[in-house]
Design an enzyme around this catalytic site. Sequence first.
Site, PDB file in Angstrom:
ATOM      1  N   GLU A 106     -19.083 -18.945 -64.126  1.00 53.00           N
ATOM      2  CA  GLU A 106     -20.256 -18.094 -64.391  1.00 53.00           C
ATOM      3  C   GLU A 106     -19.915 -16.945 -65.343  1.00 53.00           C
ATOM      4  OE1 GLU A 106     -18.400 -17.884 -61.808  1.00 53.00           O
ATOM      5  OE2 GLU A 106     -18.337 -15.840 -61.010  1.00 53.00           O
ATOM      6  N   HIS A 158     -13.771 -18.794 -62.620  1.00 54.39           N
ATOM      7  CA  HIS A 158     -15.161 -18.326 -62.599  1.00 54.39           C
ATOM      8  C   HIS A 158     -15.970 -18.899 -63.776  1.00 54.39           C
ATOM      9  CE1 HIS A 158     -15.030 -15.087 -59.547  1.00 54.39           C
ATOM     10  NE2 HIS A 158     -13.756 -14.999 -59.884  1.00 54.39           N
ATOM     11  N   CYS A 160     -14.176 -18.901 -56.345  1.00 57.93           N
ATOM     12  CA  CYS A 160     -13.234 -17.837 -55.998  1.00 57.93           C
ATOM     13  C   CYS A 160     -13.321 -17.472 -54.522  1.00 57.93           C
ATOM     14  CB  CYS A 160     -13.447 -16.634 -56.917  1.00 57.93           C
ATOM     15  SG  CYS A 160     -12.048 -15.501 -56.908  1.00 57.93           S
TER      16      CYS A 160
END
Lengths: 83, 252
Positions: B227, B225, B108
């Site tokens: 994560e 994302h 990002c």
Amino acid sequence: MKFTAEIDVMPKKELLDPQGKAVMLGLEHLGLNTVQDVRVGKHITLQLEAENEAEAKGKVEDACKKLLANLIMESYRFELHQN
Amino acid sequence: MKKGRKSAKQNHETLKISYLWAMKFGVVIFPGSNCDQDVIDVLSKTMNQEVVKLWHKDHDLQGCDFIMLPGGFSYGDYLRSGAIARFSPIMQEVIQHANRGGYVMGICNGFQILTEAGLLPGALLRNQEQKFLCKNVYVKPQTTSLLATQLLDTNKAYKIPVAHGEGRFYTDADTLKKIQDNDQVMFRYCSHDGIIAPEFDCNGSLDNIAGITNEGRNVFGMMPHPERAADADLGNTDGKAIFESLLAGVLA
């Protein structure tokens, strides 16, 4: 010598400018239906010191190319005034 | 890297998967980063790796093998997303690390910083639909010849969230062709069943591009994302395979 640089950074003409599009919609809502296109950029002023105008110009070019504008998506132009 | 260093290119040519791999990760923290702890959690707790925080004002990468640039709004996204972070002291070391063939990944805002730094081609423009997008999207891996994607299934659509206002990948036509010809596209936006078409391109990116690598294949950038999708407690583990890929070993 002291100089002021008046810099305009604009999204490149061939690129869609969503911010400009949103502002245009706002202008339409305001009743300004004759506005045909809006593009939103940035105006940046720099105060700088240099030996002469050529050196000042070089410094501003450097600032524009390396940080103030991203040449992949933006163009820039500036005017230089001696204070 | 505990089993000796090899350039990413060599690894790319002679890929064999081994789970003996371990790396020291460095997660860079800029003022305004907000996904740093998520990445640290996944790497340290889920993946059981050594992770250190790297403060943006430092010049020391602390011997890390792999540098992560997390998501967020570094320097308040002032001027352009990633533009000011690119000149942070630590970024000078990150750029050198990448130019030596060291691994770097930006997620990002991290991706935006990598393009601003010139480590990845192109730029991330304001989303086509003028909105900040915060939702799950689907992406399809386009290559498994990368450290970051080697365990992924190129026939599968991975559900991974995006959260960005400036994620519309753009580059000039020549660079785009080069990226395509060199197999540098990591992910493309797609439908839930893996169809890549303009209507599934959430932000108007060129060619549905959601993530790319550099020519050296050691720098990775992606807008989604992973994560945030690597822990069963969060209800989605599709992103975990990317972290597993990083650790799946790239030794010949």
